[in-house]
Design a protein around this motif. Structure first.
Motif, mmCIF file in Angstrom:
data_model
loop_
_atom_site.group_PDB
_atom_site.id
_atom_site.type_symbol
_atom_site.label_atom_id
_atom_site.label_comp_id
_atom_site.label_asym_id
_atom_site.label_seq_id
_atom_site.Cartn_x
_atom_site.Cartn_y
_atom_site.Cartn_z
ATOM 1 N N ASP A 69 0.852 -1.197 0.000
ATOM 2 C CA ASP A 69 0.000 0.000 0.000
ATOM 3 C C ASP A 69 0.886 1.245 0.000
ATOM 4 O O ASP A 69 2.057 1.193 0.389
ATOM 5 N N ASP A 70 0.334 2.362 -0.468
ATOM 6 C CA ASP A 70 1.110 3.591 -0.657
ATOM 7 C C ASP A 70 1.752 4.088 0.638
ATOM 8 O O ASP A 70 2.903 4.532 0.643
ATOM 9 N N SER A 151 3.088 -9.140 0.418
ATOM 10 C CA SER A 151 3.093 -8.192 -0.695
ATOM 11 C C SER A 151 4.525 -7.800 -1.029
ATOM 12 O O SER A 151 5.442 -8.039 -0.250
#
Length: 174
Positions: A69-70, A151
């Motif tokens: 995620d950012d 991730s």
């Protein structure tokens, strides 16, 4: 009396696959293909009963490694989240890199490590993408790595840029 154990540990299996792949067949003999991962075959569909087809249970969705995620990516780039481990795959063959990476992830996951940096390098200077640079992200979605990797994303320039990957490992179950 010794007890025979038919189950190999992950490290033993990795070592055996490396040795088996590097072995050459005797003269006049053909090489035996060694599969990377044996996936179970799907069960055949049930035959209809009284003209009504049986409904099969829905298979579990496969866990796939997604992009970070950012917010997490930004924190890793700025150094606000610690990179707890790193492994450099420069100069390795695909087999060596695969085995090292699997062993590294297993040990890091067992140790509770969450964020690691994988340095693949950018590849040959002849302008083409490096083999490991392309292969490692694909490996992270295979069944061997899926239970370890949550991730991954490309690293920031100060951590190796496109020649490195940030990887978030799954949490250990307690």
């Amino acid at each position: 009396m010794s007890r025979r154990d038919d189950h190999l540990s992950d490290d033993d299996r990795i070592l055996w696959n490396l040795v088996a792949r590097s072995a050459r067949p005797l003269k006049g003999k053909t090489a035996v293909e060694i599969p990377d991962i044996i996936e179970p075959k799907p069960a055949p569909a049930a035959a209809p009963v009284n003209g009504v087809a049986a409904t099969a249970a829905k298979p579990k969705p496969q866990q796939v490694a997604h992009s970070l995620d950012d917010q997490t990516l930004h924190k890793l780039k700025k150094g606000r989240l610690p990179i707890e481990g790193r492994v450099d795959l420069h100069g390795m063959t695909q087999d060596e890199a695969y085995s090292l990476l699997l062993t590294f992830f297993n040990r890091a996951h067992a140790g509770g490590v969450r964020y690691v940096l994988i340095i693949t390098g950018k590849g040959s200077s002849s302008g083409g993408d490096g083999i490991l640079r392309r292969a490692v992200p694909a490996w992270l979605s295979t069944p061997a790595f899926r239970h370890l990797v949550s991730s991954h994303d490309h690293a920031a320039r100060n951590h190796g840029g496109s020649g490195a990957l940030y990887v978030r490992l799954r949490r250990t179950r307690s």
